[in-house]
Design an enzyme around this catalytic site. Structure first.
Site, PDB file in Angstrom:
ATOM      1  N   GLY A  65      -1.692   5.418  -6.639  1.00 24.63           N
ATOM      2  CA  GLY A  65      -2.227   4.070  -6.471  1.00 24.63           C
ATOM      3  C   GLY A  65      -1.314   3.224  -5.605  1.00 24.63           C
ATOM      4  O   GLY A  65      -1.771   2.418  -4.781  1.00 24.63           O
ATOM      5  N   THR A  66      -0.026   3.412  -5.771  1.00 19.04           N
ATOM      6  CA  THR A  66       0.953   2.658  -4.990  1.00 19.04           C
ATOM      7  C   THR A  66       0.787   2.935  -3.501  1.00 19.04           C
ATOM      8  O   THR A  66       0.819   2.014  -2.678  1.00 19.04           O
ATOM      9  CB  THR A  66       2.383   3.025  -5.454  1.00 19.04           C
ATOM     10  OG1 THR A  66       2.486   2.768  -6.868  1.00 19.04           O
ATOM     11  CG2 THR A  66       3.437   2.229  -4.708  1.00 19.04           C
ATOM     12  N   ASN A  97      -3.435  -4.980 -15.354  1.00 19.40           N
ATOM     13  CA  ASN A  97      -3.005  -3.864 -16.185  1.00 19.40           C
ATOM     14  C   ASN A  97      -2.413  -4.299 -17.515  1.00 19.40           C
ATOM     15  O   ASN A  97      -2.473  -3.571 -18.490  1.00 19.40           O
ATOM     16  CB  ASN A  97      -2.005  -2.987 -15.424  1.00 19.40           C
ATOM     17  CG  ASN A  97      -0.948  -3.784 -14.709  1.00 19.40           C
ATOM     18  OD1 ASN A  97      -1.256  -4.598 -13.840  1.00 19.40           O
ATOM     19  ND2 ASN A  97       0.303  -3.571 -15.068  1.00 19.40           N
ATOM     20  N   GLN A 143      -7.008  -0.287 -12.507  1.00 21.10           N
ATOM     21  CA  GLN A 143      -7.387  -0.390 -13.925  1.00 21.10           C
ATOM     22  C   GLN A 143      -8.887  -0.566 -14.134  1.00 21.10           C
ATOM     23  O   GLN A 143      -9.361  -0.440 -15.265  1.00 21.10           O
ATOM     24  CB  GLN A 143      -6.644  -1.562 -14.590  1.00 21.10           C
ATOM     25  CG  GLN A 143      -5.152  -1.351 -14.734  1.00 21.10           C
ATOM     26  CD  GLN A 143      -4.788  -0.226 -15.680  1.00 21.10           C
ATOM     27  OE1 GLN A 143      -5.587   0.223 -16.503  1.00 21.10           O
ATOM     28  NE2 GLN A 143      -3.557   0.255 -15.580  1.00 21.10           N
ATOM     29  N   SER A 162      -6.483   5.151  -8.907  1.00 23.18           N
ATOM     30  CA  SER A 162      -5.509   6.218  -9.104  1.00 23.18           C
ATOM     31  C   SER A 162      -5.983   7.217 -10.154  1.00 23.18           C
ATOM     32  O   SER A 162      -6.517   6.835 -11.196  1.00 23.18           O
ATOM     33  CB  SER A 162      -4.179   5.613  -9.535  1.00 23.18           C
ATOM     34  OG  SER A 162      -3.226   6.627  -9.737  1.00 23.18           O
ATOM     35  N   GLY A 163      -5.767   8.510  -9.875  1.00 20.26           N
ATOM     36  CA  GLY A 163      -6.233   9.577 -10.762  1.00 20.26           C
ATOM     37  C   GLY A 163      -5.725   9.480 -12.187  1.00 20.26           C
ATOM     38  O   GLY A 163      -6.499   9.594 -13.136  1.00 20.26           O
ATOM     39  N   HIS A 164      -4.414   9.232 -12.337  1.00 22.25           N
ATOM     40  CA  HIS A 164      -3.850   9.360 -13.688  1.00 22.25           C
ATOM     41  C   HIS A 164      -4.222   8.213 -14.615  1.00 22.25           C
ATOM     42  O   HIS A 164      -3.900   8.244 -15.802  1.00 22.25           O
ATOM     43  CB  HIS A 164      -2.336   9.575 -13.639  1.00 22.25           C
ATOM     44  CG  HIS A 164      -1.507   8.365 -13.348  1.00 22.25           C
ATOM     45  ND1 HIS A 164      -0.843   7.678 -14.342  1.00 22.25           N
ATOM     46  CD2 HIS A 164      -1.220   7.726 -12.195  1.00 22.25           C
ATOM     47  CE1 HIS A 164      -0.176   6.677 -13.784  1.00 22.25           C
ATOM     48  NE2 HIS A 164      -0.393   6.682 -12.487  1.00 22.25           N
ATOM     49  N   THR A 213      -0.989  17.910   4.275  1.00 24.00           N
ATOM     50  CA  THR A 213      -1.920  18.863   3.661  1.00 24.00           C
ATOM     51  C   THR A 213      -2.416  18.321   2.327  1.00 24.00           C
ATOM     52  O   THR A 213      -1.633  17.825   1.521  1.00 24.00           O
ATOM     53  CB  THR A 213      -1.228  20.234   3.481  1.00 24.00           C
ATOM     54  OG1 THR A 213      -0.832  20.696   4.767  1.00 24.00           O
ATOM     55  CG2 THR A 213      -2.171  21.248   2.848  1.00 24.00           C
ATOM     56  N   CYS A 242      13.009  -4.985 -18.932  1.00 22.37           N
ATOM     57  CA  CYS A 242      14.440  -5.200 -18.971  1.00 22.37           C
ATOM     58  C   CYS A 242      14.935  -5.408 -17.545  1.00 22.37           C
ATOM     59  O   CYS A 242      15.137  -4.455 -16.806  1.00 22.37           O
ATOM     60  CB  CYS A 242      15.131  -4.004 -19.609  1.00 22.37           C
ATOM     61  SG  CYS A 242      16.839  -4.338 -20.007  1.00 22.37           S
TER      62      CYS A 242
END
Ligand SMILES: *Cc1c(COP(=O)(O)O)cnc(C)c1O
Length: 401
Positions: free
Chosen positions: A71-72, A150, A178, A198-200, A236, A324
């Site tokens: 996604g980035t 998100n 999202q 994004s896939g994940h 590829t 953090c």
């Protein structure tokens, strides 16, 4: 102990069907789709099929789908492309609550000669269309506004923003990482120029994603080299993962209805019961304009990290709205932009469901979380019983910068 996974906005499990679809390409069908021989060349058909499946999920044409590595990368490609095809325009409009994939890039561009406007949001995390309209100027190259946040799940009126940008001849990109697979969308019915997902985040593997580029949109590639993806993204192809992404898109399309009924009902029960059982709790985000799977709640006088550690011990995966940074726990940039009061902002927890979430998962959180909050409040130096009300209104001691 069974893991209760309620952190699906961070990443999702790979759907068994998507895994099955990709395995042949990691075993016997390892050919390069660009090869002249049939062994490789036949793989190109599988890539095309995945392109069709991804296009179908968002109502796009397969030729408008570009496969990327994450996604980035999709976000970076879209924004940098818009700047490259508009060399005379030096202004970018985005929001304060974007994912770092957009926000940190825009801040970097701001340090390298571009002007960046980061739009504020209101207390519900909502963006005002009129603010976007006021921000765009003659030299605005691109407006990039996320579809769904998100952290809170809040949905922005991106289709209306795209319309406004189109009228002014300004490119519009949306980070829909999202949103895709959770809410219905049809790119034939809107004016969005570029869209990332994004896939994940939708039950495909990590390391594969999509950038949608509307036909006719001026575009400059980010990765330059071979002629893959019609010269729009060299390298590829990640064949196995792309095939899995295609299958995951197909499953998401089939599951959209369930996402908006069953998953929404689970989320609503979880949210309502936690707010009912735990005093001094609040919802972060818009009560209605929100993804069906996400809830972000704050519990006054406790630290989000402490809550997460205790949930983790109970086998429950969640996430908090703090990061953090420079050694101190800061409320997230999203909660800060929303102006969440500091006694609440530090104690935020995000629970994000998926189509694999169950009633038992919700019950596990309802059993575990209220006593965790009670125990933490009993030892909190900031708790209501230990702190006079004037001190509670004083500036946040941890919030120095
Ligand atoms: C996860 C996420 C990204 C980044 O996607 P990656 O594939 O992890 O690079 C970008 N935007 C949003 C809104 C996200 O939730």
């Amino acid at each position: 102990m069974k893991t209760v996974y309620l952190d699906n906005n961070a990443t999702t499990s790979v759907a068994p069907e998507a895994l099955d679809a990709m395995l042949p390409f990691l075993r016997q069908r390892y050919g390069n789709p660009s090869s002249m021989h049939a062994f490789g060349g036949l793989v190109a058909r599988d890539l095309q099929r995945a392109r069709e499946q991804a296009a179908a999920l968002i109502g796009a044409d397969p030729s408008e789908i570009l496969f990327t590595s994450c996604g980035t990368e999709s976000d970076s490609t879209a924004i940098r492309s818009a700047l490259e095809v508009n060399p005379g325009r030096r202004h970018i409009v985005t929001t304060r609550v974007e994912h770092p994939a957009v926000l940190t890039l825009c801040q970097w561009l701001g340090d390298h000669g571009y002007k960046v406007t980061e739009l504020p949001v209101d207390g519900n995390g909502m963006l005002d269309l009129a603010e976007v309209e006021r921000a765009v100027k003659a030299d605005t190259a691109i407006v990039s506004v996320m579809w769904a946040n998100n952290e809170t799940g809040v949905l922005f009126p991106v289709e209306r923003i795209a319309e406004m940008c189109r009228e002014r001849g300004i490119l519009f990109h949306t980070d829909a990482v999202q949103a895709v697979g959770k809410i219905p969308m049809d790119m034939r019915r809107n004016r969005i120029d570029m869209l990332s997902f994004s896939g994940h985040k939708l039950h495909a593997p990590k390391g594969v994603a999509v950038l949608y580029v509307r036909r006719g949109t001026r575009f400059a590639p980010f990765l330059i080299g071979g002629h893959q993806e019609h010269g729009r993204r060299a390298g590829t192809e990640n064949v196995a993962s792309i095939v899995a992404l295609g299958r995951a898109c197909e499953l998401a399309a089939q599951g959209l209805e369930a996402e908006n009924t069953r998953v929404r009902a689970l989320r609503d029960r979880l949210e309502a019961e936690l707010l009912r059982r735990i005093p001094d709790a609040r919802l972060n985000g818009h009560p209605r304009a929100r993804l069906p799977n996400t809830t972000n709640l704050s519990f006054e006088f406790v630290e989000g990290e402490a809550i997460l550690l205790h949930l983790d011990q109970a086998g429950i995966c969640a996430s908090s709205g703090s990061a953090c940074t420079s050694g101190s726990l800061e409320p997230s940039h999203v909660l800060r932009a929303m102006g969440v009061p500091f006694t609440f902002a530090h104690g935020s927890v995000r629970l994000s469901l998926s189509r694999y979430s169950t009633d038992a998962d919700v019950d596990a959180v309802l059993a575990a979380l209220p006593p965790i909050i009670e125990r933490l409040r009993a030892i909190s130096p900031f708790s209501r019983t230990r702190m006079p009300s004037a001190a509670r209104l004083a500036p946040d001691p941890a919030h120095k910068h």
